[in-house]
Design a protein around this motif. Sequence first.
Motif, PDB file in Angstrom:
ATOM      1  N   VAL A  90      -5.309   1.170  -1.866  1.00 40.02           N
ATOM      2  CA  VAL A  90      -6.266   0.373  -1.100  1.00 40.02           C
ATOM      3  C   VAL A  90      -6.369  -1.031  -1.687  1.00 40.02           C
ATOM      4  N   VAL A  91      -6.524  -1.092  -3.014  1.00 38.11           N
ATOM      5  CA  VAL A  91      -6.640  -2.379  -3.696  1.00 38.11           C
ATOM      6  C   VAL A  91      -5.313  -3.125  -3.657  1.00 38.11           C
ATOM      7  N   ALA A 135       1.501   5.828  -7.491  1.00 39.71           N
ATOM      8  CA  ALA A 135       0.247   5.868  -8.249  1.00 39.71           C
ATOM      9  C   ALA A 135      -0.709   6.852  -7.597  1.00 39.71           C
ATOM     10  N   PRO A 136      -1.333   7.718  -8.379  1.00 37.77           N
ATOM     11  CA  PRO A 136      -2.281   8.674  -7.810  1.00 37.77           C
ATOM     12  C   PRO A 136      -3.580   7.996  -7.404  1.00 37.77           C
ATOM     13  N   ALA A 149       0.833  -1.207   0.000  1.00 39.71           N
ATOM     14  CA  ALA A 149       0.000   0.000   0.000  1.00 39.71           C
ATOM     15  C   ALA A 149       0.867   1.257   0.000  1.00 39.71           C
ATOM     16  N   LEU A 150       1.913   1.260   0.830  1.00 42.11           N
ATOM     17  CA  LEU A 150       2.804   2.429   0.885  1.00 42.11           C
ATOM     18  C   LEU A 150       3.523   2.636  -0.442  1.00 42.11           C
TER      19      LEU A 150
END
Length: 246
Positions: free
Chosen positions: A220-221, A214-215, A207-208
Amino acid sequence: MTEAAPPPPVTLKGMLHGARLITPLIPGSLVFAAAFGTTAAQKGLSVLETMLMSAFMYAGSAQLVALELWRTDVWTGAAILAIATVVFTVNARMILQGASLQPWIYPLPNRVLWPSLALLTDANWLIGTRYHADGGRDAGVLIGAGAALWVVWFAGTLPGRLVGGLVDHPERFGIDLVMPIVFTAMVVPLWKGRQDTICWSVAALAALATASIAPGYMFVVAGGLAGSLTGALLGVLDDRRRRPHG
């Protein structure tokens, strides 16, 4: 031939228990809902439009993300597609959460199963998962927690919409930290050892990393998928180690 698992009970007692379990999240949910109402007012949504969005969409983070892309002038097909794509991306984690509940609630009849999934949120998923992990079977806990939070979310939206500047900057008061802190406290008891540590660490790192390159809300995904795939891989490796050789 293996018999199908019997459906879990759905009782009023379980629903009330689920509603009680959601109590610690009520203050944060009310503020979050009011913040959405405030943002909706600033975007020009009417009271009716705002309340209908909370009633039928019932997805706090996705609603706020949708408002970030909301058009106040002419709507185009591209604009609608952009909002739909972003909302789907933010809510894609619900696919994984729903799948994790499959062994418990799948035997329910469709007239109960689909409404229960419509009420699924991060909060009642977490509450239901903990309850089931402790040996509980009453699916009313999952449904009651989701329904109670829906009422809180719907009710909290109205004051934010009516009083446009009610919670413009909740971070000034630390209110925006209420829900993350409660969620963290609820997740910790689900930890079961080394495998969970690895999965959670991989999810956090993914996630980090995604958030830095990526904007939007792809992190989350990415975090959810990375953690889930890691868990599946570790499960396969564990099964192989346990199989007798020869």
